[in-house]
Design a protein around this motif. Sequence first.
Motif, PDB file in Angstrom:
ATOM      1  N   ARG A  22      23.468  -7.467  15.904  1.00  0.00           N
ATOM      2  CA  ARG A  22      24.065  -8.417  14.962  1.00  0.00           C
ATOM      3  C   ARG A  22      23.026  -9.426  14.472  1.00  0.00           C
ATOM      4  N   LYS A  23      22.177  -9.889  15.378  1.00  0.00           N
ATOM      5  CA  LYS A  23      21.121 -10.827  14.991  1.00  0.00           C
ATOM      6  C   LYS A  23      20.156 -10.172  14.015  1.00  0.00           C
ATOM      7  N   THR A  24      19.836  -8.907  14.277  1.00  0.00           N
ATOM      8  CA  THR A  24      18.918  -8.186  13.394  1.00  0.00           C
ATOM      9  C   THR A  24      19.518  -8.035  12.006  1.00  0.00           C
ATOM     10  N   GLU A  25      20.801  -7.718  11.936  1.00  0.00           N
ATOM     11  CA  GLU A  25      21.467  -7.541  10.646  1.00  0.00           C
ATOM     12  C   GLU A  25      21.503  -8.845   9.856  1.00  0.00           C
ATOM     13  N   ARG A  26      21.681  -9.966  10.549  1.00  0.00           N
ATOM     14  CA  ARG A  26      21.722 -11.258   9.857  1.00  0.00           C
ATOM     15  C   ARG A  26      20.361 -11.607   9.270  1.00  0.00           C
ATOM     16  N   ARG A  27      19.283 -11.196   9.953  1.00  0.00           N
ATOM     17  CA  ARG A  27      17.935 -11.521   9.475  1.00  0.00           C
ATOM     18  C   ARG A  27      17.478 -10.582   8.370  1.00  0.00           C
ATOM     19  N   ARG A  28      18.145  -9.446   8.254  1.00  0.00           N
ATOM     20  CA  ARG A  28      17.696  -8.435   7.299  1.00  0.00           C
ATOM     21  C   ARG A  28      18.027  -8.891   5.889  1.00  0.00           C
ATOM     22  N   SER A  29      16.980  -9.045   5.084  1.00  0.00           N
ATOM     23  CA  SER A  29      17.170  -9.598   3.737  1.00  0.00           C
ATOM     24  C   SER A  29      17.152  -8.535   2.654  1.00  0.00           C
ATOM     25  N   ARG A  30      16.826  -7.313   2.997  1.00  0.00           N
ATOM     26  CA  ARG A  30      16.783  -6.276   1.972  1.00  0.00           C
ATOM     27  C   ARG A  30      17.131  -4.946   2.616  1.00  0.00           C
ATOM     28  N   SER A  31      17.590  -4.029   1.783  1.00  0.00           N
ATOM     29  CA  SER A  31      17.904  -2.702   2.302  1.00  0.00           C
ATOM     30  C   SER A  31      16.623  -1.956   2.619  1.00  0.00           C
ATOM     31  N   LEU A  32      16.664  -1.198   3.691  1.00  0.00           N
ATOM     32  CA  LEU A  32      15.493  -0.456   4.128  1.00  0.00           C
ATOM     33  C   LEU A  32      15.713   1.031   3.922  1.00  0.00           C
ATOM     34  N   ALA A  33      14.629   1.732   3.639  1.00  0.00           N
ATOM     35  CA  ALA A  33      14.722   3.187   3.574  1.00  0.00           C
ATOM     36  C   ALA A  33      15.034   3.714   4.967  1.00  0.00           C
ATOM     37  N   PRO A  34      15.853   4.749   5.081  1.00  0.00           N
ATOM     38  CA  PRO A  34      16.211   5.255   6.410  1.00  0.00           C
ATOM     39  C   PRO A  34      14.998   5.881   7.094  1.00  0.00           C
ATOM     40  N   PRO A  35      14.926   5.789   8.430  1.00  0.00           N
ATOM     41  CA  PRO A  35      13.837   6.468   9.142  1.00  0.00           C
ATOM     42  C   PRO A  35      13.890   7.969   8.909  1.00  0.00           C
ATOM     43  N   GLY A  45       0.812  -1.208   0.000  1.00  0.00           N
ATOM     44  CA  GLY A  45       0.000   0.000   0.000  1.00  0.00           C
ATOM     45  C   GLY A  45       0.846   1.258   0.000  1.00  0.00           C
ATOM     46  N   TRP A  46       0.263   2.339  -0.471  1.00  0.00           N
ATOM     47  CA  TRP A  46       1.035   3.575  -0.593  1.00  0.00           C
ATOM     48  C   TRP A  46       1.398   4.172   0.774  1.00  0.00           C
ATOM     49  N   TRP A  47       0.712   3.766   1.838  1.00  0.00           N
ATOM     50  CA  TRP A  47       0.978   4.330   3.160  1.00  0.00           C
ATOM     51  C   TRP A  47       1.970   3.480   3.963  1.00  0.00           C
ATOM     52  N   ARG A  48       2.686   2.600   3.284  1.00  0.00           N
ATOM     53  CA  ARG A  48       3.653   1.724   3.935  1.00  0.00           C
ATOM     54  C   ARG A  48       4.874   2.506   4.419  1.00  0.00           C
ATOM     55  N   HIS A  49       5.443   2.076   5.550  1.00  0.00           N
ATOM     56  CA  HIS A  49       6.677   2.653   6.071  1.00  0.00           C
ATOM     57  C   HIS A  49       7.894   2.102   5.329  1.00  0.00           C
ATOM     58  N   PRO A  69      19.329   2.717  18.155  1.00  0.00           N
ATOM     59  CA  PRO A  69      18.666   3.162  16.924  1.00  0.00           C
ATOM     60  C   PRO A  69      18.598   2.142  15.809  1.00  0.00           C
ATOM     61  N   ARG A  70      19.464   1.141  15.794  1.00  0.00           N
ATOM     62  CA  ARG A  70      19.400   0.170  14.701  1.00  0.00           C
ATOM     63  C   ARG A  70      18.224  -0.787  14.897  1.00  0.00           C
ATOM     64  N   ILE A  71      18.157  -1.400  16.050  1.00  0.00           N
ATOM     65  CA  ILE A  71      17.037  -2.288  16.342  1.00  0.00           C
ATOM     66  C   ILE A  71      15.758  -1.483  16.543  1.00  0.00           C
ATOM     67  N   GLY A  72      15.891  -0.338  17.181  1.00  0.00           N
ATOM     68  CA  GLY A  72      14.717   0.482  17.495  1.00  0.00           C
ATOM     69  C   GLY A  72      14.289   1.425  16.399  1.00  0.00           C
ATOM     70  N   ALA A  73      14.807   1.227  15.183  1.00  0.00           N
ATOM     71  CA  ALA A  73      14.462   2.117  14.071  1.00  0.00           C
ATOM     72  C   ALA A  73      12.968   2.206  13.786  1.00  0.00           C
ATOM     73  N   PRO A  74      12.176   1.119  13.939  1.00  0.00           N
ATOM     74  CA  PRO A  74      10.743   1.217  13.628  1.00  0.00           C
ATOM     75  C   PRO A  74      10.030   2.373  14.329  1.00  0.00           C
ATOM     76  N   PHE A  75      10.476   2.719  15.541  1.00  0.00           N
ATOM     77  CA  PHE A  75       9.847   3.850  16.237  1.00  0.00           C
ATOM     78  C   PHE A  75       9.938   5.116  15.414  1.00  0.00           C
ATOM     79  N   TRP A  76      11.063   5.304  14.737  1.00  0.00           N
ATOM     80  CA  TRP A  76      11.315   6.558  14.034  1.00  0.00           C
ATOM     81  C   TRP A  76      10.739   6.596  12.628  1.00  0.00           C
ATOM     82  N   TYR A  77      10.136   5.515  12.179  1.00  0.00           N
ATOM     83  CA  TYR A  77       9.452   5.558  10.885  1.00  0.00           C
ATOM     84  C   TYR A  77       8.103   6.265  10.984  1.00  0.00           C
ATOM     85  N   TYR A  78       7.605   6.425  12.199  1.00  0.00           N
ATOM     86  CA  TYR A  78       6.319   7.111  12.382  1.00  0.00           C
ATOM     87  C   TYR A  78       6.521   8.617  12.325  1.00  0.00           C
ATOM     88  N   GLY A  79       5.661   9.289  11.573  1.00  0.00           N
ATOM     89  CA  GLY A  79       5.814  10.729  11.435  1.00  0.00           C
ATOM     90  C   GLY A  79       4.757  11.329  10.530  1.00  0.00           C
TER      91      GLY A  79
END
Length: 367
Positions: free
Chosen positions: A235-248, A52-56, A84-94
């Motif tokens: 480190r665990k989060t980075e290993r699970r990350r399968s794609r690049s994410l847009a920065p918060p 959806g267009w409103w996706r983070h 901030p790396r693991i807790g990045a989802p908080f900063w996607y809200y805005g």
Amino acid sequence: MNFAGSGRAMNSRALARSYRHTAALHSPAMRASVTAGAALAGWQYGRGRGGGWWRHGNGGYGWVGPLFWPFAYFDIYDYALWGPRIGAPFWYYGYDDIYAGLFGPYDYQGLSGYLPPRDAAGGPDRLALLCGEDSREIAGLPIDLIAQTIDPTEAQRAALDDLANASVTSAQKIKAACPSSIALTASGRLASMQQRIEAMIAGVATVQPPLEKLYGLLNDEQKARLNAVAEDQERKTERRRSRSLAPPCDVTQSSSLRWPTEEIETRLRPADTQRAKLTALQDASTKAADMLATSCRPEEAATPTARLAATGKRLDVMLQAVKQVRTALDDFYATLNDEQKAQFEAIGPRRTSVADRADMMQRYGRR
């Protein structure tokens, strides 16, 4: 756009298992996946890369039906404890979420799938599951992990118990702000958004004193152990990350988030006085975006107490931004007749439907 399957999708066993799997919900990536599945329930073609267009930028969604900020408490403490790396989802809200509140992507048919079942025996309240659980085992801070890490003294154990109790109380406050009905107007959505943010601010204020007390009792070695756990989690989060994410806090506004000025003009045909109020609303929206962009500094706070304080400050700015836009919106709405209001509310679902069809053509048009 067809949301006829939303009720069935929200009832799916796989999704329900994800909600109740404590370990899964402690993973930001899993929460984003669960949120995306819920936000797009019944969405015919948007479950793949497009969405959806409103996706983070992390793949999650700020709005799931009538609910703003699913799994809010997890996002707060992930940033506060682990950084901030693991807790990045908080900063996607805005600002994007304020925009999605103005131009809600769901119509009534889509929203109705998120309502609690009329028969209490018909299953759990699906929306409440996204609002968050308030049991210590699920919603609270990872007290056992903290205890294992710091090996607390007697005084520290008492402070940790106080923090655990405050954590549950905080989660209860946030869960209590879960909407019990669906808002069909932009004003109603912003009111629900404001209520949710106010509850989160109260939750942060509840946890802040006991966290500061506990952290103040730790020696340097114990603090270093906590930092080491945070680094391990990263480190665990980075290993699970399968794609690049847009920065918060990405201030680059996509075409889907630009004001639909021409469509408003065509649908509402505003008079001069209405156009002046519309301009004021757009100005308030622009100021809100600037405020939120300026206050986005996830990397600045270096300790758990400082990071928790930073979440409170960020939420304060979000609350101010929502109130500012909501006031201008109500002034604009007061000048509209019923037909114009209906046309304004139809903009978001229509945009979602257009995006749905475009995604369908992109995926299946060449077959």
